[in-house]
Enzyme design. Structure first.
Site, PDB file in Angstrom:
ATOM      1  N   ALA A  50       0.828  -1.210   0.000  1.00 35.46           N
ATOM      2  CA  ALA A  50       0.000   0.000   0.000  1.00 35.46           C
ATOM      3  C   ALA A  50       0.859   1.254   0.000  1.00 35.46           C
ATOM      4  CB  ALA A  50      -0.912   0.011   1.227  1.00 35.46           C
ATOM      5  N   GLU A  83      -2.364 -11.206  -4.465  1.00 36.04           N
ATOM      6  CA  GLU A  83      -3.782 -10.987  -4.767  1.00 36.04           C
ATOM      7  C   GLU A  83      -4.001  -9.484  -4.809  1.00 36.04           C
ATOM      8  OE1 GLU A  83      -3.476 -14.932  -2.953  1.00 36.04           O
ATOM      9  OE2 GLU A  83      -3.029 -13.009  -2.033  1.00 36.04           O
ATOM     10  N   ASN A  88      -9.153  -2.630  -8.396  1.00 34.64           N
ATOM     11  CA  ASN A  88      -7.962  -1.785  -8.297  1.00 34.64           C
ATOM     12  C   ASN A  88      -7.160  -1.845  -9.597  1.00 34.64           C
ATOM     13  OD1 ASN A  88      -5.699  -0.329  -7.609  1.00 34.64           O
ATOM     14  ND2 ASN A  88      -5.486  -1.275  -5.594  1.00 34.64           N
ATOM     15  N   TYR A  95       1.387  -3.902 -11.553  1.00 33.21           N
ATOM     16  CA  TYR A  95       1.870  -5.275 -11.469  1.00 33.21           C
ATOM     17  C   TYR A  95       2.122  -5.861 -12.860  1.00 33.21           C
ATOM     18  CZ  TYR A  95       0.242  -4.825  -6.638  1.00 33.21           C
ATOM     19  OH  TYR A  95       0.031  -4.404  -5.350  1.00 33.21           O
TER      20      TYR A  95
END
Length: 145
Positions: A50, A83, A88, A95
């Protein structure tokens, strides 16, 4: 004028436990991002990742992700997996930029709203294309500061 500090990516220390229990990114004395990683046999699993909403779009997440790749390699992991919330899209794009690919769905994975999670995996971390991609992206990050 607002004072700004460089973002520093570093391993967590005992002094950070109250703020977060993972790899951290700091601006001045404040934690602005974090990532967690654990190794299970030969798979490195990103358990948490995060960046504080006030500090997004500053490439902090990318710098954390590069460090996670480096840590996984140091642990002799074969792959990285994670995950991510199905909603998002920004995280998924990041990613994918770093070579993660969708491999499945965990239905109702997130307990706060029962949202699905996408399962994502890298190719083998020791493979040349993976190492070359990481080196290129890391160099680009260093050029942009």
């Amino acid at each position: 004028m607002v004072a700004t500090f460089p973002i520093v990516i570093e391993d967590m220390s005992l002094d950070d436990i109250d703020g977060v229990q993972e790899l951290v990114a700091r601006e001045g004395g404040h934690i602005v991002g974090y990532a967690g990683l654990w190794l299970m046999v030969d798979e490195a699993h990103i358990t948490t990742f995060a960046v504080h909403p006030d500090h997004r779009r500053q490439r902090i997440g990318e710098r954390l992700l590069v460090r996670v790749f480096e840590m996984a390699a140091a642990l002799n992991a074969e792959w990285l997996t994670l995950e991510v919330r199905a909603s998002n899209l920004a995280a998924q794009k990041l990613y994918e930029k770093y070579g993660f690919r969708r491999a499945g769905v965990r239905r109702r994975y997130y307990s706060d709203n029962n949202e699905d999670a996408l399962i994502m995996w890298t190719e083998r971390l020791r493979e040349r294309p993976v190492r070359d991609r990481l080196a290129k992206l890391k160099a680009e990050l260093q050029e942009t500061g």
